[in-house]
Scaffold this motif. Structure first.
Motif, short mmCIF file in Angstrom:
data_model
loop_
_atom_site.label_atom_id
_atom_site.label_comp_id
_atom_site.label_asym_id
_atom_site.label_seq_id
_atom_site.Cartn_x
_atom_site.Cartn_y
_atom_site.Cartn_z
N UNK A 38 1.03 -1.51 0.14
CA UNK A 38 0.13 0.27 -0.34
C UNK A 38 0.74 0.98 -0.15
N UNK A 39 -0.01 2.13 -0.59
CA UNK A 39 0.69 3.99 -0.86
C UNK A 39 0.08 4.91 -0.11
N UNK A 40 0.58 5.67 0.89
CA UNK A 40 -0.46 6.50 1.36
C UNK A 40 -0.02 7.61 1.16
N UNK A 53 5.90 -2.32 1.14
CA UNK A 53 5.89 -3.47 -0.07
C UNK A 53 5.71 -4.60 0.76
N UNK A 54 4.83 -6.12 0.39
CA UNK A 54 4.34 -7.17 1.23
C UNK A 54 5.87 -7.92 1.47
N UNK A 55 6.29 -7.20 0.24
CA UNK A 55 8.69 -8.42 0.64
C UNK A 55 9.22 -7.65 1.13
N UNK A 56 9.10 -6.88 1.31
CA UNK A 56 9.71 -5.71 2.45
C UNK A 56 9.15 -5.57 3.32
N UNK A 57 8.67 -5.55 4.39
CA UNK A 57 7.69 -4.96 5.48
C UNK A 57 8.98 -3.79 5.79
N UNK A 58 7.37 -3.20 6.32
CA UNK A 58 8.27 -2.28 6.86
C UNK A 58 7.49 -0.92 6.18
#
Length: 148
Positions: A38-40, A53-58
């Motif tokens: 997600x982008x906010x 990014x799901x693949x780079x949490x945080x």
């Protein structure tokens, strides 16, 4: 010779500049093909948006420095060493109605680690361009499952 870790990648997307630009600055669209967690926040000058990014949490804070509508976006983000790099996106129309998107990044220290990180980001931005092209032209999310 003073060599700095910096690069520029580019590609052509088969849509007009306003559509391609909107696919980058609009968090709802960006989340469909790039920021898979997600982008906010809409990309606007002076804003700090969050990219996850799901693949780079945080989530990563992205500080928007400059926006020239349908032409250029400049932002700064963490370089992983306590500093920041500067990323510049350019959107240029072609005579046949397509858009050339160029992404340049600079600001790492001229160290082995700085060069390594720049190479990694160069690969990432190249893949982002491919993902943007696939999404904007065909509605396909190339990033899904790419890294994990």
């Amino acid at each position: 010779m003073d060599i700095k870790p910096e690069f520029e990648v580019s590609g052509r997307i088969g849509r007009p500049v306003p559509e391609v630009f909107e696919a980058f600055v609009n968090p709802d669209i960006l989340s469909r093909y790039f920021t898979t967690g997600g982008a906010k926040g809409r990309i606007e000058a002076g804003a700090t948006v969050m990219w996850d990014f799901h693949d780079f949490p945080g989530a990563f804070p992205v500080k928007i420095v400059e926006v020239e509508e349908n032409h250029r976006v400049v932002f700064k983000w963490d370089d992983g060493n306590g500093g920041e790099t500067t990323v510049t996106f350019r959107f240029e129309p072609t005579d046949d109605g397509r858009t050339i998107v160029s992404i340049a990044e600079e600001g790492w220290p001229a160290t082995e680690q700085g060069f390594r990180q720049s190479y990694s980001n160069c690969m990432g931005w190249s893949q982002m361009l491919s993902a943007m092209k696939a999404w904007v032209e065909h509605g396909i999310n190339l990033r899904d499952g790419m890294y994990k």
